[in-house]
Design a protein around this motif. Sequence first.
Motif, mmCIF file in Angstrom:
data_model
loop_
_atom_site.group_PDB
_atom_site.id
_atom_site.type_symbol
_atom_site.label_atom_id
_atom_site.label_comp_id
_atom_site.label_asym_id
_atom_site.label_seq_id
_atom_site.Cartn_x
_atom_site.Cartn_y
_atom_site.Cartn_z
ATOM 1 N N PHE A 239 0.781 -1.097 0.022
ATOM 2 C CA PHE A 239 0.330 -0.259 0.459
ATOM 3 C C PHE A 239 0.649 1.591 0.031
ATOM 4 O O PHE A 239 0.605 2.129 -1.032
ATOM 5 C CB PHE A 239 -1.029 -0.635 1.143
ATOM 6 C CG PHE A 239 -1.672 1.555 1.745
ATOM 7 C CD1 PHE A 239 -2.365 2.091 0.191
ATOM 8 C CD2 PHE A 239 -1.661 1.072 3.024
ATOM 9 C CE1 PHE A 239 -2.620 3.364 1.125
ATOM 10 C CE2 PHE A 239 -2.061 3.167 3.063
ATOM 11 C CZ PHE A 239 -3.068 4.127 2.419
ATOM 12 N N ILE A 242 2.664 2.225 -3.248
ATOM 13 C CA ILE A 242 1.660 2.422 -3.953
ATOM 14 C C ILE A 242 1.507 3.632 -4.400
ATOM 15 O O ILE A 242 1.404 4.149 -5.344
ATOM 16 C CB ILE A 242 1.242 1.520 -4.949
ATOM 17 C CG1 ILE A 242 1.701 -0.564 -4.641
ATOM 18 C CG2 ILE A 242 -0.037 1.558 -5.791
ATOM 19 C CD1 ILE A 242 -0.135 -0.995 -4.934
ATOM 20 N N LEU A 243 0.934 3.604 -2.914
ATOM 21 C CA LEU A 243 0.957 4.695 -2.729
ATOM 22 C C LEU A 243 1.507 6.413 -3.083
ATOM 23 O O LEU A 243 1.680 7.778 -3.134
ATOM 24 C CB LEU A 243 0.608 5.484 -0.959
ATOM 25 C CG LEU A 243 -0.512 6.186 -0.942
ATOM 26 C CD1 LEU A 243 -1.764 6.551 -1.199
ATOM 27 C CD2 LEU A 243 -0.377 6.466 1.471
ATOM 28 N N MET A 282 -7.665 6.898 0.071
ATOM 29 C CA MET A 282 -6.382 5.807 -1.321
ATOM 30 C C MET A 282 -7.716 6.173 -2.679
ATOM 31 O O MET A 282 -6.863 6.192 -3.205
ATOM 32 C CB MET A 282 -6.946 4.118 -0.602
ATOM 33 C CG MET A 282 -5.376 4.252 0.375
ATOM 34 S SD MET A 282 -6.290 2.690 1.709
ATOM 35 C CE MET A 282 -6.038 1.509 0.179
ATOM 36 N N VAL A 286 -5.973 7.022 -5.596
ATOM 37 C CA VAL A 286 -5.472 6.456 -6.952
ATOM 38 C C VAL A 286 -7.000 7.506 -7.856
ATOM 39 O O VAL A 286 -5.981 7.233 -8.672
ATOM 40 C CB VAL A 286 -6.506 5.103 -6.261
ATOM 41 C CG1 VAL A 286 -6.852 4.540 -8.102
ATOM 42 C CG2 VAL A 286 -5.469 4.685 -5.088
ATOM 43 N N ARG A 291 -0.511 8.354 -10.363
ATOM 44 C CA ARG A 291 1.022 7.850 -10.155
ATOM 45 C C ARG A 291 1.648 8.101 -8.842
ATOM 46 O O ARG A 291 2.368 8.443 -8.785
ATOM 47 C CB ARG A 291 1.285 8.994 -11.224
ATOM 48 C CG ARG A 291 1.002 9.206 -12.806
ATOM 49 C CD ARG A 291 1.238 7.324 -13.270
ATOM 50 N NE ARG A 291 0.468 7.742 -14.292
ATOM 51 C CZ ARG A 291 -0.452 6.960 -14.644
ATOM 52 N NH1 ARG A 291 -0.644 6.915 -13.929
ATOM 53 N NH2 ARG A 291 -0.962 7.008 -15.838
ATOM 54 N N LEU B 94 -10.650 2.718 -14.299
ATOM 55 C CA LEU B 94 -9.611 2.426 -13.485
ATOM 56 C C LEU B 94 -9.273 1.668 -14.848
ATOM 57 O O LEU B 94 -7.782 0.426 -14.709
ATOM 58 C CB LEU B 94 -9.502 2.370 -12.792
ATOM 59 C CG LEU B 94 -9.046 3.001 -11.505
ATOM 60 C CD1 LEU B 94 -9.044 2.661 -9.521
ATOM 61 C CD2 LEU B 94 -8.492 4.304 -11.737
ATOM 62 N N GLU B 97 -5.082 1.143 -16.421
ATOM 63 C CA GLU B 97 -4.509 1.972 -15.251
ATOM 64 C C GLU B 97 -3.960 0.452 -15.311
ATOM 65 O O GLU B 97 -4.073 -0.708 -15.363
ATOM 66 C CB GLU B 97 -5.085 2.535 -13.783
ATOM 67 C CG GLU B 97 -6.233 3.450 -14.135
ATOM 68 C CD GLU B 97 -4.364 4.718 -14.603
ATOM 69 O OE1 GLU B 97 -3.375 4.912 -14.530
ATOM 70 O OE2 GLU B 97 -5.178 5.833 -14.964
ATOM 71 N N THR B 100 -1.653 -3.176 -10.541
ATOM 72 C CA THR B 100 -1.027 -3.012 -8.899
ATOM 73 C C THR B 100 -2.147 -1.553 -8.663
ATOM 74 O O THR B 100 -3.215 -1.973 -7.199
ATOM 75 C CB THR B 100 -0.003 -2.178 -9.084
ATOM 76 O OG1 THR B 100 0.695 -1.469 -10.205
ATOM 77 C CG2 THR B 100 1.101 -3.736 -8.973
ATOM 78 N N LEU B 101 -2.366 -0.829 -9.525
ATOM 79 C CA LEU B 101 -3.449 0.396 -9.134
ATOM 80 C C LEU B 101 -4.694 0.360 -8.689
ATOM 81 O O LEU B 101 -5.212 0.286 -7.909
ATOM 82 C CB LEU B 101 -3.290 1.602 -9.685
ATOM 83 C CG LEU B 101 -3.548 2.446 -9.715
ATOM 84 C CD1 LEU B 101 -2.592 3.116 -8.622
ATOM 85 C CD2 LEU B 101 -3.550 3.873 -10.744
ATOM 86 N N LEU B 104 -5.051 -1.819 -5.680
ATOM 87 C CA LEU B 104 -5.088 -0.842 -4.072
ATOM 88 C C LEU B 104 -6.313 -0.401 -3.966
ATOM 89 O O LEU B 104 -6.824 0.194 -2.721
ATOM 90 C CB LEU B 104 -3.834 0.571 -4.800
ATOM 91 C CG LEU B 104 -3.866 1.074 -3.464
ATOM 92 C CD1 LEU B 104 -2.935 0.626 -2.121
ATOM 93 C CD2 LEU B 104 -2.824 2.704 -4.196
ATOM 94 N N ALA B 105 -6.911 -0.017 -5.385
ATOM 95 C CA ALA B 105 -8.516 0.822 -5.636
ATOM 96 C C ALA B 105 -9.503 0.298 -4.429
ATOM 97 O O ALA B 105 -10.170 0.024 -3.729
ATOM 98 C CB ALA B 105 -8.598 1.066 -6.715
ATOM 99 N N TYR B 107 -8.933 -2.302 -2.789
ATOM 100 C CA TYR B 107 -8.791 -2.722 -0.997
ATOM 101 C C TYR B 107 -8.953 -1.490 -0.180
ATOM 102 O O TYR B 107 -9.542 -2.116 0.088
ATOM 103 C CB TYR B 107 -6.803 -2.737 -1.629
ATOM 104 C CG TYR B 107 -6.569 -2.981 0.108
ATOM 105 C CD1 TYR B 107 -6.502 -3.470 1.462
ATOM 106 C CD2 TYR B 107 -5.664 -1.898 1.062
ATOM 107 C CE1 TYR B 107 -6.166 -4.138 2.093
ATOM 108 C CE2 TYR B 107 -4.997 -1.806 1.894
ATOM 109 C CZ TYR B 107 -5.357 -2.636 2.836
ATOM 110 O OH TYR B 107 -5.002 -3.201 3.628
ATOM 111 N N ALA B 108 -9.125 -0.015 -1.114
ATOM 112 C CA ALA B 108 -9.481 0.918 -0.159
ATOM 113 C C ALA B 108 -11.108 0.454 -0.149
ATOM 114 O O ALA B 108 -11.670 0.523 0.815
ATOM 115 C CB ALA B 108 -9.092 2.565 -1.281
#
Lengths: 319, 298
Positions: A239, A242-243, A282, A286, A291, B94, B97, B100-101, B104-105, B107-108
Amino acid sequence: MVVTVAAGLMVSAPLFPGWVRYVVQIALAIGLVSLGVMILLRAGLLSFGQGLYYMVGGYSVGFLSRHAGITDAFAATATGIVASAAFAALLGLFIVRYRSIFFAMLTLAVAMIVYGVALKVSLFGGTDGLNVRPTTWLGYAPRGSQLQLTQFQFTVLLTAVLILAARKLLNSRFGKLIEAIHDNELRLEYLGLSVRRSLLAIYVVAGALGGAGGALAAMAARHVDPSFTYWTTSGEFVFVAILGGTGSVFAPFFASFLLEIIRSFAAAWLPDYWQLLLGVMMLALVLLLPRGLWSLARVVQRTFGRTSAPVLLREDART
Amino acid sequence: MTLALTILVDGISYAAWLFLVSLGLTLVFGVLRLLNVAHGGLYSFGAYSAAFAIGLSLRAGWGTAAQLTVMVLFAAAVGAILSLTIERLVLNRLYHEHETLVLLATYAVFLVLEDLTKLIWGGKSLYANAPRDALGTTQIGALAFPVYDLLLIGVATAAALASGLFLSRTRIGRLVVAVTTDREMSAAMGINVARIMTGIFVAGGLLGALAGALTAPKIAVLPGIGVEMIVLAFAVVVVGGLGSITGAVFAAVIIGLLRAFASHLVPTAEVFVIYAVMTAVLAFRPYGLFSPPVTRKI
């Protein structure tokens, strides 16, 4: 810049209250592990098991303190780094054959197997873990707030050294090679380069950084337990990486500071719903800054007419 | 003999559960090429909705069959609405994209869903065991086995068959297979890929919520059940071969049986047996049990 910031932090350290120093220490430790995740991400590998090295680093400190009576910070961190690197080299032989989701799941699986074993073996102290004795520095054994202050300075110093080393590595010919692996490894093989050996090398580097982070965290918290290698811990490193984005070696530290600050405040104000806050933030990041946070820095750089940093999490045409 | 039977029955029962929780995930992975962590959130939402629906129908004094019907319908509706919202608000933006991004989304979204369940239903554990208790147990050899769990094995088998038939025999199912195999080529052939992707994401979310609902009568519904389930479901999907339903069936059965073995004979290994299976399978079949060969593109 690193030298200035590090020197500034070390000199001004006595001015901060103890809890701020502690938060900074933990943020730096998490940042180091996440830096390893970020380096792997540059090669296109997503490690969901970096907690394993966090744990190896942490338990190196724990074991030295408990079984050998060694509390020296230099010896402990060096052991943590070497042990993690050795583990990573061994595991890497098997694991760098895999890509994308399979790499992620295998790293996760190994970390979870270690977690399962560590819970049951009394050597690791079960769910309670091990306590770590107060750290010493070559015989210098401060107590109380002086101990924490010295520890803080040591953490800042070590992190700064490792950041500089990582930056040198990523800017080297080898660093460019890593990015090229992400772009197209088959072409690299045709050029006569060994993708596997390069990936093994960065996996070891990432493991060593994880060990350093784990050792620093164990010394700061004076405690280590198997949850260091639990998958949610590893998930946190992913996390953070990537963040922050893969644009710079500073990005993971940027992100880990932000995360620790949010966590500290959210835990105080919204103890039951801090995940909600984190999740919403997050999502906003995102969707608005795909980026990573570091792209904010790029916007600033562009405004001042500097060249932009490389960006790796770009839009591959993978539709 | 009794031990062997116990292990077998426990293993099959656990396998049925594993398959139910990973079916939606494997469908979504196959079509969207995305690891949907939010699946865990939909699962806990489904479980909470089920506990809520059963609480309501108990108060209304309905019978077991009505309780179960209300539970399933309510959880399915919640799952469909939630996943459609997630797809429209987040994922839709997304798709182009890096993976991995997107991970993450999701996961959020998972974090948000977890806390939303706490916000709606509170942090205490809920119980939905009324229908399972009412159905009682049946004798299998010397073993008293809950009828509800037997029912779940039936549901899992039916779900496996139905999804297999859907993918191989219906027009939409064939389109889904086409998109799974080659998204670009499908688009070139005139398939509305975006709509298939949305549809499958919603179907996957609905299945996740349903799995949660069906699990609810067996467990105490409390915060954190989604986290426990999501990693297990990932392991099943990866062992089976990403996106392969046949693979998920085999993976669930293998893992279910081995876990039952471990928990009866080597209890210390129970925590990590699933990961050991995953490592062993991937060591010999790097892309999982039932995955098509992958061509390297230059």
